[in-house]
Design a protein around this motif. Structure first.
Motif, mmCIF file in Angstrom:
data_model
loop_
_atom_site.group_PDB
_atom_site.id
_atom_site.type_symbol
_atom_site.label_atom_id
_atom_site.label_comp_id
_atom_site.label_asym_id
_atom_site.label_seq_id
_atom_site.Cartn_x
_atom_site.Cartn_y
_atom_site.Cartn_z
ATOM 1 N N ASN A 88 0.911 -1.168 -0.090
ATOM 2 C CA ASN A 88 -0.133 0.109 -0.042
ATOM 3 C C ASN A 88 0.966 1.315 0.032
ATOM 4 O OD1 ASN A 88 -1.732 2.188 0.720
ATOM 5 N ND2 ASN A 88 -3.037 0.733 1.448
ATOM 6 N N ARG A 89 0.675 2.302 -0.985
ATOM 7 C CA ARG A 89 1.504 3.260 -1.058
ATOM 8 C C ARG A 89 0.690 4.447 -1.378
ATOM 9 N NH1 ARG A 89 4.151 -0.706 -4.197
ATOM 10 N NH2 ARG A 89 6.291 -0.895 -3.609
ATOM 11 N N ALA A 90 0.641 5.158 -0.362
ATOM 12 C CA ALA A 90 -0.292 6.297 -0.279
ATOM 13 C C ALA A 90 -1.970 5.969 -0.668
ATOM 14 C CB ALA A 90 0.093 7.496 -1.150
ATOM 15 N N GLY A 91 -2.169 4.950 -0.132
ATOM 16 C CA GLY A 91 -3.713 4.334 -0.366
ATOM 17 C C GLY A 91 -3.687 3.599 -1.653
ATOM 18 N N ILE A 92 -2.613 3.471 -2.436
ATOM 19 C CA ILE A 92 -2.929 2.622 -3.758
ATOM 20 C C ILE A 92 -2.588 1.106 -3.289
ATOM 21 C CG2 ILE A 92 -1.997 2.336 -5.890
ATOM 22 C CD1 ILE A 92 -1.104 5.030 -5.863
ATOM 23 N N ARG A 93 -3.684 0.474 -3.539
ATOM 24 C CA ARG A 93 -3.782 -1.015 -3.082
ATOM 25 C C ARG A 93 -3.001 -1.892 -4.386
ATOM 26 N NH1 ARG A 93 -9.420 -1.954 -1.267
ATOM 27 N NH2 ARG A 93 -8.833 -3.694 -2.163
ATOM 28 N N ASP A 94 -3.734 -1.560 -5.580
ATOM 29 C CA ASP A 94 -3.371 -2.480 -6.844
ATOM 30 C C ASP A 94 -3.446 -1.230 -7.911
ATOM 31 O OD1 ASP A 94 -2.723 -4.673 -8.460
ATOM 32 O OD2 ASP A 94 -4.750 -5.626 -8.121
ATOM 33 N N ILE A 95 -2.837 -1.832 -8.901
ATOM 34 C CA ILE A 95 -2.755 -1.200 -10.400
ATOM 35 C C ILE A 95 -2.980 -2.340 -11.346
ATOM 36 C CG2 ILE A 95 -1.773 0.312 -11.979
ATOM 37 C CD1 ILE A 95 -0.289 1.553 -9.600
ATOM 38 N N ARG A 96 -3.947 -2.271 -12.170
ATOM 39 C CA ARG A 96 -3.870 -3.202 -13.273
ATOM 40 C C ARG A 96 -4.230 -2.496 -14.578
ATOM 41 N NH1 ARG A 96 -8.870 -6.804 -10.194
ATOM 42 N NH2 ARG A 96 -7.867 -7.184 -8.341
ATOM 43 N N TYR A 97 -3.607 -2.899 -15.571
ATOM 44 C CA TYR A 97 -4.091 -2.240 -16.839
ATOM 45 C C TYR A 97 -3.923 -3.143 -18.019
ATOM 46 C CZ TYR A 97 1.178 -2.437 -17.131
ATOM 47 O OH TYR A 97 2.594 -3.137 -16.741
ATOM 48 N N SER A 98 -4.810 -2.940 -19.038
ATOM 49 C CA SER A 98 -4.879 -3.895 -20.032
ATOM 50 C C SER A 98 -5.465 -3.298 -21.265
ATOM 51 C CB SER A 98 -6.182 -4.977 -19.577
ATOM 52 O OG SER A 98 -7.193 -4.279 -19.523
ATOM 53 N N GLN A 99 -5.438 -4.010 -22.520
ATOM 54 C CA GLN A 99 -6.055 -3.469 -23.690
ATOM 55 C C GLN A 99 -7.489 -3.279 -23.610
ATOM 56 O OE1 GLN A 99 -3.792 -2.243 -26.364
ATOM 57 N NE2 GLN A 99 -5.975 -1.335 -26.798
ATOM 58 N N PHE A 100 -8.288 -2.497 -23.245
ATOM 59 C CA PHE A 100 -9.612 -2.662 -22.868
ATOM 60 C C PHE A 100 -10.510 -2.876 -24.078
ATOM 61 C CE2 PHE A 100 -13.624 -0.152 -21.836
ATOM 62 C CZ PHE A 100 -14.104 -0.967 -20.841
ATOM 63 N N ARG A 101 -10.190 -2.096 -25.318
ATOM 64 C CA ARG A 101 -10.879 -2.132 -26.495
ATOM 65 C C ARG A 101 -9.821 -2.021 -27.590
ATOM 66 N NH1 ARG A 101 -15.601 0.708 -24.170
ATOM 67 N NH2 ARG A 101 -17.059 -1.038 -24.077
ATOM 68 N N PRO A 102 -10.055 -2.057 -28.788
ATOM 69 C CA PRO A 102 -8.638 -2.401 -29.629
ATOM 70 C C PRO A 102 -8.035 -0.942 -29.660
ATOM 71 C CG PRO A 102 -10.787 -3.342 -30.452
ATOM 72 C CD PRO A 102 -11.170 -2.749 -29.351
ATOM 73 N N ASN A 103 -8.614 0.218 -29.203
ATOM 74 C CA ASN A 103 -8.038 1.504 -29.304
ATOM 75 C C ASN A 103 -7.850 2.398 -28.003
ATOM 76 O OD1 ASN A 103 -10.545 1.994 -29.415
ATOM 77 N ND2 ASN A 103 -10.138 4.134 -30.614
ATOM 78 N N ILE A 104 -8.155 1.436 -26.840
ATOM 79 C CA ILE A 104 -8.100 2.016 -25.709
ATOM 80 C C ILE A 104 -7.198 1.154 -24.609
ATOM 81 C CG2 ILE A 104 -9.620 2.683 -23.679
ATOM 82 C CD1 ILE A 104 -11.889 3.212 -25.616
ATOM 83 N N VAL A 105 -6.166 1.714 -24.027
ATOM 84 C CA VAL A 105 -5.594 1.198 -22.893
ATOM 85 C C VAL A 105 -6.329 1.718 -21.697
ATOM 86 C CG1 VAL A 105 -3.334 0.735 -21.639
ATOM 87 C CG2 VAL A 105 -3.535 0.786 -24.265
ATOM 88 N N ARG A 106 -6.659 0.725 -20.708
ATOM 89 C CA ARG A 106 -7.468 1.211 -19.431
ATOM 90 C C ARG A 106 -6.409 0.768 -18.311
ATOM 91 N NH1 ARG A 106 -13.649 0.303 -18.015
ATOM 92 N NH2 ARG A 106 -13.397 2.396 -19.385
ATOM 93 N N VAL A 107 -6.116 1.948 -17.487
ATOM 94 C CA VAL A 107 -5.348 1.622 -16.129
ATOM 95 C C VAL A 107 -6.200 1.916 -14.990
ATOM 96 C CG1 VAL A 107 -3.382 2.656 -14.920
ATOM 97 C CG2 VAL A 107 -3.420 2.522 -17.385
ATOM 98 N N ALA A 108 -6.448 0.866 -14.220
ATOM 99 C CA ALA A 108 -7.256 1.012 -13.080
ATOM 100 C C ALA A 108 -6.431 0.962 -11.723
ATOM 101 C CB ALA A 108 -8.236 -0.228 -13.014
ATOM 102 N N ILE A 109 -6.736 1.881 -11.006
ATOM 103 C CA ILE A 109 -5.765 2.139 -9.759
ATOM 104 C C ILE A 109 -6.807 1.931 -8.589
ATOM 105 C CG2 ILE A 109 -4.303 3.719 -8.399
ATOM 106 C CD1 ILE A 109 -4.482 4.952 -11.811
ATOM 107 N N TYR A 110 -6.637 0.900 -8.113
ATOM 108 C CA TYR A 110 -7.458 0.611 -6.682
ATOM 109 C C TYR A 110 -7.009 1.242 -5.544
ATOM 110 C CZ TYR A 110 -9.654 -3.063 -9.860
ATOM 111 O OH TYR A 110 -10.349 -3.542 -10.541
ATOM 112 N N LEU A 111 -7.868 1.777 -4.878
ATOM 113 C CA LEU A 111 -7.537 2.551 -3.829
ATOM 114 C C LEU A 111 -8.188 2.050 -2.274
ATOM 115 C CD1 LEU A 111 -8.529 5.800 -5.308
ATOM 116 C CD2 LEU A 111 -6.063 5.235 -4.919
ATOM 117 N N ASP A 112 -7.596 2.245 -1.095
ATOM 118 C CA ASP A 112 -8.066 1.935 0.005
ATOM 119 C C ASP A 112 -9.391 2.736 0.719
ATOM 120 O OD1 ASP A 112 -6.837 4.376 0.929
ATOM 121 O OD2 ASP A 112 -5.385 3.416 2.186
#
Length: 127
Positions: A88-112
């Motif tokens: 846990n860094r400054a409330g960040i619990r996890d970071i996930r990223y993927s090719q959400f759609r053919p032209n969109i990369v999605r970064v999801a930052i999970y927080l406490d």
């Protein structure tokens, strides 16, 4: 290469900084997300998203679980994904990223919990 930095701060509510993104036709995937990393600093954490090429950025928050989502529109994901180490860094619990759609990369930052944040976009970085 463009560098986007998310500064996750320690307050109780999330406030989106920066311009509002209008719904526009999605650009073709001409950019690449080359890296996503977290840099712990005193009092907050910086999440750095490295992008090669031009892309549109959209950010928003979701609840249950609390998370900040950054979509890089007009981009593909270059290379393999790294797993977050779970610290846990400054409330960040996890970071996930993927090719959400053919032209969109999605970064999801999970927080406490919900946090203030600021999204900064800087120009060229090291070549």
């Amino acid at each position: 290469m463009t560098r986007m930095t998310l500064l996750a701060l320690g307050a109780a509510a999330v406030v989106a900084a920066g311009p509002a993104w209008a719904e526009t036709p999605r650009p073709p995937a001409d950019a690449e997300v080359t890296a996503v990393s977290i840099v712990p600093t005193p009092g907050h954490a910086e999440i750095v998203i490295a992008v090669r090429g031009a892309a549109e950025v959209r950010d928003f928050v979701l609840r249950d679980p609390d998370r900040l989502v950054v979509d890089i529109v007009g981009a593909t994901l270059a290379g393999a994904q790294a797993a977050y180490d779970g610290i846990n860094r400054a409330g960040i619990r996890d970071i996930r990223y993927s090719q959400f759609r053919p032209n969109i990369v999605r970064v999801a930052i999970y927080l406490d919990g919900m946090r203030d944040y600021r999204l900064e976009r800087s120009g060229e970085i090291g070549r």
